[in-house]
Design an enzyme around this catalytic site. Structure first.
Site, PDB file in Angstrom:
ATOM      1  N   HIS A 179      -5.295  -3.845  -2.306  1.00 21.00           N
ATOM      2  CA  HIS A 179      -5.016  -2.829  -3.324  1.00 21.00           C
ATOM      3  C   HIS A 179      -4.865  -3.410  -4.734  1.00 21.00           C
ATOM      4  O   HIS A 179      -4.573  -2.671  -5.663  1.00 21.00           O
ATOM      5  CB  HIS A 179      -3.751  -2.057  -2.942  1.00 21.00           C
ATOM      6  CG  HIS A 179      -3.907  -1.269  -1.677  1.00 21.00           C
ATOM      7  ND1 HIS A 179      -4.379   0.019  -1.645  1.00 21.00           N
ATOM      8  CD2 HIS A 179      -3.675  -1.614  -0.380  1.00 21.00           C
ATOM      9  CE1 HIS A 179      -4.420   0.449  -0.392  1.00 21.00           C
ATOM     10  NE2 HIS A 179      -3.993  -0.529   0.398  1.00 21.00           N
TER      11      HIS A 179
ATOM     12  N   SER B 149       0.790  -1.224   0.000  1.00 21.50           N
ATOM     13  CA  SER B 149       0.000   0.000   0.000  1.00 21.50           C
ATOM     14  C   SER B 149       0.823   1.276   0.000  1.00 21.50           C
ATOM     15  O   SER B 149       0.350   2.321  -0.449  1.00 21.50           O
ATOM     16  CB  SER B 149      -0.946   0.007   1.199  1.00 21.50           C
ATOM     17  OG  SER B 149      -0.217  -0.090   2.414  1.00 21.50           O
TER      18      SER B 149
ATOM     19  N   LYS C 165     -12.004  -0.124  -1.545  1.00 24.70           N
ATOM     20  CA  LYS C 165     -11.018   0.497  -2.429  1.00 24.70           C
ATOM     21  C   LYS C 165     -11.501   0.363  -3.877  1.00 24.70           C
ATOM     22  O   LYS C 165     -12.288   1.160  -4.330  1.00 24.70           O
ATOM     23  CB  LYS C 165      -9.647  -0.129  -2.179  1.00 24.70           C
ATOM     24  CG  LYS C 165      -9.178   0.093  -0.733  1.00 24.70           C
ATOM     25  CD  LYS C 165      -7.891  -0.580  -0.435  1.00 24.70           C
ATOM     26  CE  LYS C 165      -7.434  -0.291   0.989  1.00 24.70           C
ATOM     27  NZ  LYS C 165      -8.324  -0.880   2.023  1.00 24.70           N
TER      28      LYS C 165
END
Length: 408
Positions: free
Chosen positions: A205, A177, A237
């Protein structure tokens, strides 16, 4: 008590590590209003631009009519709705796993999975740059806890050879990240099989962006459930909603239902969020242009930084860290960008190793090339005075080898 706490806070502020919250007054989008002022933002994890998508919002609104708002109870009492169950089935199919299990967020998913799978007789091996939730979970599990050098498969294998633990769990981020680089998942899977270990990947992610249909690192590397038995992903996300899931075999999911305390003892996410995520999942798979546009923005930005001589780290994902080094200098650059209405956060220790503070620039499918040009123009104005490429002796050899910094 207050005096001692205030002293600690003053020390943190003097070290350039103090953090302050910003108050967002608009939806997640490139142009936002923070504390009454308009900015062009490059700091959201809404990679595919779904957090403010009208179809996702409409699904949420309709579902509140069908289910109300709150989950009401834990999944094992009366909080497991039809919307939750349908989303779990669809996530299992999407990831190519037997089943999936929803958690309230990624932190709870990691805590629940690792502590449910391991005990004092076991060992856990984690990349030293793993997310804090993975590191915390490894320590709380009671298993023998080791951190291997970042993305260093040889260092990991040396450690595995020396263990006599009952169970061995290798744990890594899929996309890191703060660095934006991708773990060598295929190599880790091979090592796990050679040493009769289990592999767990936190792909918070990677989901939505990596893979042909956004299936993350497992899809990008073509890894089966047997090769990658514990797969975690978040929904806040790339999917633009909220929550997390763990996907794997029927035996894994049943084990988590029975033993994962962060699943058992918490209220389920609102059913309307689950229903909205079902819509997000369809969009992720259907609208490949979002990933293609993101890749175009990343290439365009990296080419611009190369021409300007800026020290980008080695990332081909929407996370594009620009290395600064000094904590206070990173804050200075971030503040000067904010004065030009460009919002980019400075990331400092303990989130990243000392001496490797950076600007964490993130892109969304809702950004345009013009937005990237505006960012590059602002960076050019502030970087020449505030930034220099760090010398090798600015950072200790250990920190340099584990920070992901490009030294070539």
């Amino acid at each position: 008590m207050s005096f001692e706490l205030e002293q600690d806070l003053r020390h943190r502020q003097a070290a350039g590590l103090y953090r302050r919250r910003k108050m967002l007054e608009t939806p997640q989008q490139p142009e936002v209003v923070i504390d009454g002022r308009q900015y062009l933002a490059f700091c959201s994890n809404d990679y595919l631009g779904l957090a403010n998508h009208p179809e996702v919002i409409a699904s949420f609104q309709q579902a509140t009519n069908d289910y109300g708002l709150g989950g009401g109870a834990s999944h094992l009492v009366i909080g497991h709705s039809k919307a939750h169950h349908q989303l779990e089935d669809e996530l299992a199919e999407f990831t190519g796993r037997d089943r999936a299990l929803l958690f309230s967020n990624g932190y709870m998913a990691n805590l629940g999975a690792i502590t449910a799978l391991l005990g004092k007789q076991d060992a856990v091996f984690e990349d030293r740059l793993n997310h804090a939730s993975l590191l915390d979970a490894g320590q709380l599990s009671g298993a023998r806890f080791q951190r291997y050098l970042h993305n260093d498969v040889e260092n990991l294998e040396l450690r595995l050879k020396k263990t006599d633990a009952r169970r061995k769990l290798i744990v890594t981020d899929g996309v890191f990240s703060m660095d934006g680089d991708v773990a060598p998942i295929d190599q880790l899977a091979g090592i796990a099989q050679r040493h009769q270990a289990w592999l767990m990947v936190d792909d918070a992610h990677g989901f939505g962006f990596l893979g042909e249909t956004g299936g993350g690192v497992a899809q990008a590397f073509g890894l089966s459930q047997e090769q990658l038995p514990v797969l975690m992903g978040t929904l806040g996300k790339g999917f633009g909603t909220y929550g997390a899931f763990v996907a794997g075999s029927d035996a894994l999911i049943e084990t988590l239902i029975q033993f994962a305390r962060s699943y058992i003892y918490t209220t389920s996410m609102p059913p309307a969020v689950a229903e909205a995520t079902r819509t997000s999942l369809k969009i992720v798979q259907k609208e490949s242009w979002r990933r293609e546009h993101l890749q175009d923005l990343i290439r365009y930005f990296r080419k611009g930084c190369e021409q300007l001589g800026f020290p980008l780290m080695d990332s081909q994902t929407p996370i594009q860290p620009l290395l600064v080094g000094c904590e206070k200098r990173a804050m200075e650059v971030s503040n000067k960008l904010a004065q030009q209405n460009i919002l980019v956060p400075a990331i400092r220790p303990p989130t990243v190793p000392k001496g490797s503070s950076r600007l964490r620039i993130t892109f969304s499918a809702t950004h345009t090339r013009q937005h990237v040009e505006d960012l590059l123009s602002a960076l050019e104005k502030v970087m020449s005075k505030a930034l220099h490429r760090p010398r090798v002796n600015d950072i200790s050899p250990e920190e340099l080898s584990n920070s992901g910094v490009m030294t070539g």
